[in-house]
Design a protein around this motif. Structure first.
Motif, PDB file in Angstrom:
ATOM      1  N   THR A 169       0.953  -0.997  -0.047  1.00 53.79           N
ATOM      2  CA  THR A 169       0.026   0.017  -0.236  1.00 53.79           C
ATOM      3  C   THR A 169       0.788   1.210  -0.169  1.00 53.79           C
ATOM      4  O   THR A 169       0.305   2.282  -0.435  1.00 53.79           O
ATOM      5  CB  THR A 169      -0.912   0.354   1.374  1.00 53.79           C
ATOM      6  N   ILE A 170       2.180   1.194   0.516  1.00 53.25           N
ATOM      7  CA  ILE A 170       3.042   2.295   0.496  1.00 53.25           C
ATOM      8  C   ILE A 170       4.127   2.359  -0.562  1.00 53.25           C
ATOM      9  O   ILE A 170       5.197   2.851  -0.228  1.00 53.25           O
ATOM     10  CB  ILE A 170       3.500   2.572   1.918  1.00 53.25           C
ATOM     11  N   LYS A 171       3.980   1.160  -1.265  1.00 52.18           N
ATOM     12  CA  LYS A 171       5.271   0.874  -2.347  1.00 52.18           C
ATOM     13  C   LYS A 171       5.716   2.230  -2.931  1.00 52.18           C
ATOM     14  O   LYS A 171       6.724   2.552  -3.141  1.00 52.18           O
ATOM     15  CB  LYS A 171       4.916   0.049  -3.261  1.00 52.18           C
ATOM     16  N   ASN A 172       4.821   3.143  -3.366  1.00 53.36           N
ATOM     17  CA  ASN A 172       5.181   4.262  -4.207  1.00 53.36           C
ATOM     18  C   ASN A 172       5.175   5.680  -3.069  1.00 53.36           C
ATOM     19  O   ASN A 172       4.844   6.623  -3.698  1.00 53.36           O
ATOM     20  CB  ASN A 172       4.270   4.547  -5.192  1.00 53.36           C
ATOM     21  N   CYS A 173       5.238   5.310  -1.982  1.00 53.54           N
ATOM     22  CA  CYS A 173       5.278   6.629  -1.069  1.00 53.54           C
ATOM     23  C   CYS A 173       6.413   7.433  -1.509  1.00 53.54           C
ATOM     24  O   CYS A 173       7.768   6.869  -1.437  1.00 53.54           O
ATOM     25  CB  CYS A 173       5.543   6.031   0.377  1.00 53.54           C
ATOM     26  N   PRO A 174       6.301   8.812  -1.699  1.00 52.32           N
ATOM     27  CA  PRO A 174       7.151   9.809  -2.099  1.00 52.32           C
ATOM     28  C   PRO A 174       8.375   9.962  -0.871  1.00 52.32           C
ATOM     29  O   PRO A 174       9.523  10.583  -1.218  1.00 52.32           O
ATOM     30  CB  PRO A 174       6.257  11.026  -2.436  1.00 52.32           C
ATOM     31  N   ASN A 175       7.692   9.776   0.257  1.00 49.56           N
ATOM     32  CA  ASN A 175       8.722   9.818   1.308  1.00 49.56           C
ATOM     33  C   ASN A 175       9.569   8.639   1.554  1.00 49.56           C
ATOM     34  O   ASN A 175       8.907   7.721   2.280  1.00 49.56           O
ATOM     35  CB  ASN A 175       8.065  10.260   2.586  1.00 49.56           C
ATOM     36  N   LYS A 176      10.708   8.349   0.920  1.00 48.91           N
ATOM     37  CA  LYS A 176      11.322   7.074   0.923  1.00 48.91           C
ATOM     38  C   LYS A 176      11.986   6.965   2.589  1.00 48.91           C
ATOM     39  O   LYS A 176      11.978   5.768   2.953  1.00 48.91           O
ATOM     40  CB  LYS A 176      12.535   7.041   0.134  1.00 48.91           C
ATOM     41  N   SER A 177      12.188   7.770   3.230  1.00 49.37           N
ATOM     42  CA  SER A 177      12.944   7.659   4.509  1.00 49.37           C
ATOM     43  C   SER A 177      11.708   7.115   5.656  1.00 49.37           C
ATOM     44  O   SER A 177      11.902   6.036   6.296  1.00 49.37           O
ATOM     45  CB  SER A 177      13.459   8.860   5.533  1.00 49.37           C
ATOM     46  N   LEU A 178      10.281   7.573   5.360  1.00 52.06           N
ATOM     47  CA  LEU A 178       9.303   6.955   6.015  1.00 52.06           C
ATOM     48  C   LEU A 178       8.956   5.598   5.792  1.00 52.06           C
ATOM     49  O   LEU A 178       8.635   4.631   6.441  1.00 52.06           O
ATOM     50  CB  LEU A 178       7.999   8.013   5.624  1.00 52.06           C
ATOM     51  N   TYR A 179       9.364   5.183   4.225  1.00 56.06           N
ATOM     52  CA  TYR A 179       8.843   4.045   3.903  1.00 56.06           C
ATOM     53  C   TYR A 179       9.884   2.801   4.481  1.00 56.06           C
ATOM     54  O   TYR A 179       9.377   1.891   5.107  1.00 56.06           O
ATOM     55  CB  TYR A 179       8.876   3.726   2.401  1.00 56.06           C
ATOM     56  N   THR A 180      11.101   3.236   4.710  1.00 56.26           N
ATOM     57  CA  THR A 180      12.153   2.508   5.426  1.00 56.26           C
ATOM     58  C   THR A 180      11.924   2.327   6.729  1.00 56.26           C
ATOM     59  O   THR A 180      11.887   1.167   7.177  1.00 56.26           O
ATOM     60  CB  THR A 180      13.528   2.949   4.975  1.00 56.26           C
ATOM     61  N   MET A 181      11.596   3.258   7.177  1.00 58.90           N
ATOM     62  CA  MET A 181      11.282   3.299   8.705  1.00 58.90           C
ATOM     63  C   MET A 181      10.191   2.151   8.902  1.00 58.90           C
ATOM     64  O   MET A 181      10.145   1.514   9.974  1.00 58.90           O
ATOM     65  CB  MET A 181      10.878   4.626   9.340  1.00 58.90           C
ATOM     66  N   ILE A 182       9.135   2.323   7.882  1.00 59.74           N
ATOM     67  CA  ILE A 182       7.742   1.579   8.432  1.00 59.74           C
ATOM     68  C   ILE A 182       8.092   0.197   7.968  1.00 59.74           C
ATOM     69  O   ILE A 182       7.865  -0.842   8.648  1.00 59.74           O
ATOM     70  CB  ILE A 182       6.657   1.935   7.465  1.00 59.74           C
ATOM     71  N   LYS A 183       9.078  -0.062   6.914  1.00 63.44           N
ATOM     72  CA  LYS A 183       9.519  -1.449   6.600  1.00 63.44           C
ATOM     73  C   LYS A 183      10.267  -2.282   7.838  1.00 63.44           C
ATOM     74  O   LYS A 183       9.925  -3.235   8.032  1.00 63.44           O
ATOM     75  CB  LYS A 183      10.475  -1.551   5.408  1.00 63.44           C
ATOM     76  N   HIS A 184      11.162  -1.315   8.538  1.00 63.48           N
ATOM     77  CA  HIS A 184      11.827  -2.007   9.554  1.00 63.48           C
ATOM     78  C   HIS A 184      10.990  -2.276  10.788  1.00 63.48           C
ATOM     79  O   HIS A 184      11.070  -3.393  11.444  1.00 63.48           O
ATOM     80  CB  HIS A 184      13.042  -1.055  10.131  1.00 63.48           C
TER      81      HIS A 184
END
Length: 213
Positions: free
Chosen positions: A136-151
């Protein structure tokens, strides 16, 4: 074999052993033993352990060395409540960037989650649920946020595998809510609406476990 490749091999090996339950909570990770299994020196194993420590899967203790982390209830609630806030915002940012192909994948993953539930496939359910939310957040423009959520998802998955009591009894409702999330991504709802719903979706899991006490 390059040093980085050796570290990656050690990392994936130890991590998979922890997540599948071969290495249990509190178990000491002996570098020499792991090294012999993988035909590796202690150096890449030590580096892999540092990565796993950063993910919360391993704890370094003064007299025991590296041990598989012991999960406590407080940690589960902290991780999931923080994830609810961050992911809700990330999904709202991602809405404008969702493609038709992505929506199709989300439907397929959710169908697979339903099938895993029918088969009582606990690990499959956990893995697919994580895949759904990250999609759902694969194309999130905030990549730092994506990485944080993935962890954070990796940490949450570890907790749920190490402590099966956290398997949601509201799994059927969760699958239905996934369909609502897909609908929100597809239709003209506001970012605030989808953010609130995603947050509510995660927080319901906390209430679920409270009810089981």
């Amino acid at each position: 074999m390059k040093k980085d490749n050796k570290q990656e091999i050690a990392y994936k090996f130890i991590r998979s052993r922890i997540l599948e339950g071969t290495y249990v909570q509190g178990q000491r990770l002996v570098f020499d033993t792991i090294g012999k299994e993988l035909s590796l020196s202690p150096i890449p194993i030590r580096e892999a352990i540092r990565r796993l420590e950063a993910e919360g899967l391993v704890t370094i203790k003064a007299y025991s060395g590296a041990v598989v982390s012991t999960i406590n209830e407080t940690e589960y609630y902290e991780v999931l409540s923080t994830l609810a806030i961050l992911e809700g915002y990330a999904v709202s940012l991602s809405k404008a960037h969702v493609s038709d192909e992505q929506l199709k994948i989300l439907h397929e993953i959710n169908n697979s989650i339903s099938e895993a539930l029918k088969q009582f496939d606990f690990n499959g359910y956990i893995q697919l649920n994580k895949e759904f939310h990250l999609q759902t957040i694969k194309n999130c423009p905030n990549k730092s946020l994506y990485t944080m959520i993935k962890h954070m998802w990796e940490k949450l998955d570890a907790i749920r595998r190490l402590k099966p009591m956290y398997f949601p009894v509201r799994a059927i409702e969760a699958i239905s809510e996934h369909e609502t999330i897909i609908s929100y991504l597809q239709n003209s709802v506001t970012g605030e609406e989808i953010e609130r719903f995603v947050r509510k979706h995660h927080m319901a899991a906390l209430k679920d476990n409270e009810a089981k006490k």
